[in-house]
Every structure is written in C-alpha cells, then in structure tokens.
Design a protein around this motif. Structure first.
Motif, PDB file in Angstrom:
ATOM      1  N   ARG A 107     -22.994  -9.517  -5.418  1.00  0.00           N
ATOM      2  CA  ARG A 107     -23.967  -9.331  -6.190  1.00  0.00           C
ATOM      3  C   ARG A 107     -24.556 -10.451  -7.235  1.00  0.00           C
ATOM      4  O   ARG A 107     -25.647 -10.515  -7.629  1.00  0.00           O
ATOM      5  N   GLN A 108     -23.411 -11.443  -7.317  1.00  0.00           N
ATOM      6  CA  GLN A 108     -23.635 -12.539  -7.995  1.00  0.00           C
ATOM      7  C   GLN A 108     -24.288 -13.661  -7.123  1.00  0.00           C
ATOM      8  O   GLN A 108     -24.845 -14.483  -7.922  1.00  0.00           O
ATOM      9  N   TYR A 109     -24.368 -13.712  -6.082  1.00  0.00           N
ATOM     10  CA  TYR A 109     -25.025 -14.683  -5.414  1.00  0.00           C
ATOM     11  C   TYR A 109     -25.750 -14.512  -4.047  1.00  0.00           C
ATOM     12  O   TYR A 109     -26.059 -15.477  -3.402  1.00  0.00           O
ATOM     13  N   ALA A 110     -26.248 -13.219  -3.823  1.00  0.00           N
ATOM     14  CA  ALA A 110     -26.977 -12.872  -2.589  1.00  0.00           C
ATOM     15  C   ALA A 110     -27.841 -11.764  -2.632  1.00  0.00           C
ATOM     16  O   ALA A 110     -27.782 -11.104  -4.052  1.00  0.00           O
ATOM     17  N   LYS A 111     -28.888 -11.546  -1.754  1.00  0.00           N
ATOM     18  CA  LYS A 111     -29.769 -10.520  -1.906  1.00  0.00           C
ATOM     19  C   LYS A 111     -29.993 -10.031  -0.597  1.00  0.00           C
ATOM     20  O   LYS A 111     -29.757 -10.635   0.339  1.00  0.00           O
ATOM     21  N   VAL A 112     -30.403  -8.775  -0.338  1.00  0.00           N
ATOM     22  CA  VAL A 112     -30.562  -8.185   0.699  1.00  0.00           C
ATOM     23  C   VAL A 112     -32.125  -8.578   1.088  1.00  0.00           C
ATOM     24  O   VAL A 112     -33.012  -8.185   0.218  1.00  0.00           O
ATOM     25  N   ILE A 113     -32.408  -8.794   2.263  1.00  0.00           N
ATOM     26  CA  ILE A 113     -33.797  -8.928   2.777  1.00  0.00           C
ATOM     27  C   ILE A 113     -34.405  -7.768   3.435  1.00  0.00           C
ATOM     28  O   ILE A 113     -33.735  -7.476   4.403  1.00  0.00           O
ATOM     29  N   PRO A 114     -35.532  -7.451   3.186  1.00  0.00           N
ATOM     30  CA  PRO A 114     -36.137  -6.163   3.891  1.00  0.00           C
ATOM     31  C   PRO A 114     -35.893  -6.593   5.338  1.00  0.00           C
ATOM     32  O   PRO A 114     -36.397  -7.511   5.817  1.00  0.00           O
ATOM     33  N   SER A 115     -35.970  -5.403   5.875  1.00  0.00           N
ATOM     34  CA  SER A 115     -35.952  -5.425   7.819  1.00  0.00           C
ATOM     35  C   SER A 115     -36.876  -4.017   8.258  1.00  0.00           C
ATOM     36  O   SER A 115     -36.731  -3.328   7.583  1.00  0.00           O
TER      37      SER A 115
END
Length: 208
Positions: free
Chosen positions: A120-128
């Motif tokens: 949670r500190q360095y990434a994000k989910v990309i919508p698919s």
C-alpha cells in the motif's frame, strides 16, 4: 538466436525505484488480496518468456526464495544470468566477464522477495476490463526517467491467497516495453540457498 538482455534493459525492468503511491479507497480489497498473496508465497519456481520491444523472445527458469533471493536462468546459449543473493541483484554477462549490482531495496522485485513490504506504500491497482485480472503498478511520477513496471495477477482459487502471478510489463522513459510472462508456477516447495550462487565472471568464464 535472439539477443540477450542488456544491462540497460535489466535496469529498466528490475532497478527502477518503487513508487510511493497511496491507493484509492475502492482499491483496498484488491490491494489486501495482493498483499495476502505476497505474504503467503515463501518460494516459487516458474518458466518465463521475455519479449522485448522488437518482438524478440528469450526463455528460461525463474527461482524465488524469501527473503531476498531470486534467479533468472536463461536458455542454453545465452551468456546472461540474473541473481538476487539476499543483498543485491546481480546482472552477470559472461560473454564480456562483467558483473553489475543493484540494491534489492531499489528494485520493484522487492515486492516479490521482501516479506516485510507493505504494498500500500508504493503501488496501486490499475483498473482492468477483466474482473479476473489484477494489475499492480509501481511508478514514481516525480522521476519519470525511471519508467514504470506493472505486475499482473490472475484470480485462481488454487493459488496462494487466490491469486496467481502471471508476469509483469516494464516501460522505460523512452517507451521501450519489455514483457515477462510466467507459466508452470509452483509455490512453497523447499529450495536450497545454493540455487542462488553464481560464478563471478571476473574470476571465471563459466556460467554459474
């Protein structure tokens, strides 16, 4: 034969700093699922296929063991080896007897091999468009010269925490794309630390 991975391509894929990006509230469930998967995997082996921007491919075997160990063993005839030995990622080119090292902490691969990381500190989910796919992106918008890397997971009830790592896509600052695809993934089998040893090319020309 296809050309081997270059040092520059290695840096683009493995040595770009982790982004510090807070995910949106709506992504919390998916982020938690990915975090659970990463913490559930103590070791992994898989076959990989690497494709560069021109469509050339190389194949090999990936071996991973936490904390900090990973090995990319390329197909026969390719004088390149990539090994994370617990302290650094080592890029070895036996054809020119060269060894380059990157701190594991500066690599997106730390997501896979450092169990202490909180994504949670360095990434994000990309919508698919596919609800069975999760894409997790690491990117620092303040340093676009480092490019970006997106790891791709598939929902799979038989995989750890219900997710299967399918591979990742790296895009450098010049929009050069490199894709890694995984197959035959196997999780949490015993792996010896000896699997991550290698011969220093400055002392030996024999691949390790």
């Amino acid at each position: 034969m296809t050309s081997p991975l270059t040092g520059r391509a290695f840096a683009a894929i493995f040595a770009a700093p982790i982004a510090i990006v807070a995910p949106a509230v709506a992504q919390t469930g998916d982020i938690a699922a990915v975090q659970s998967h990463l913490r559930s995997v103590e070791s992994m082996t898989a076959n990989f296929t690497q494709t560069d921007r021109s469509g050339k491919t190389l194949t090999g075997k990936l071996t991973l063991k936490k904390p900090g160990k990973i090995r990319f063993q390329y197909e026969k005839g390719v004088p390149i080896l990539i090994v994370g030995d617990g302290k650094a990622l080592n890029f070895i080119d036996y054809s020119v007897k060269q060894l380059s090292r990157w701190p594991i902490g500066n690599s997106p691969l730390g997501v896979l091999i450092d169990p202490r990381r909180d994504i949670r500190q360095y990434a994000k989910v990309i919508p698919s468009a596919n609800p069975d796919v999760l894409s997790v992106e690491a990117y620092d918008p303040k340093k676009p010269e480092f490019g970006r890397i997106t790891m791709i997971f598939a929902r799979n009830a038989g995989a750890p925490a219900g997710l299967m790592l399918q591979g990742w896509v790296a895009l450098d600052a010049q929009n050069n794309r490199t894709t890694i695809r995984l197959s035959n993934q196997r999780f949490n089998a015993p792996i010896s630390d000896g699997a991550f040893r290698f011969n220093d090319p400055r002392r030996s020309g024999r691949p390790g």
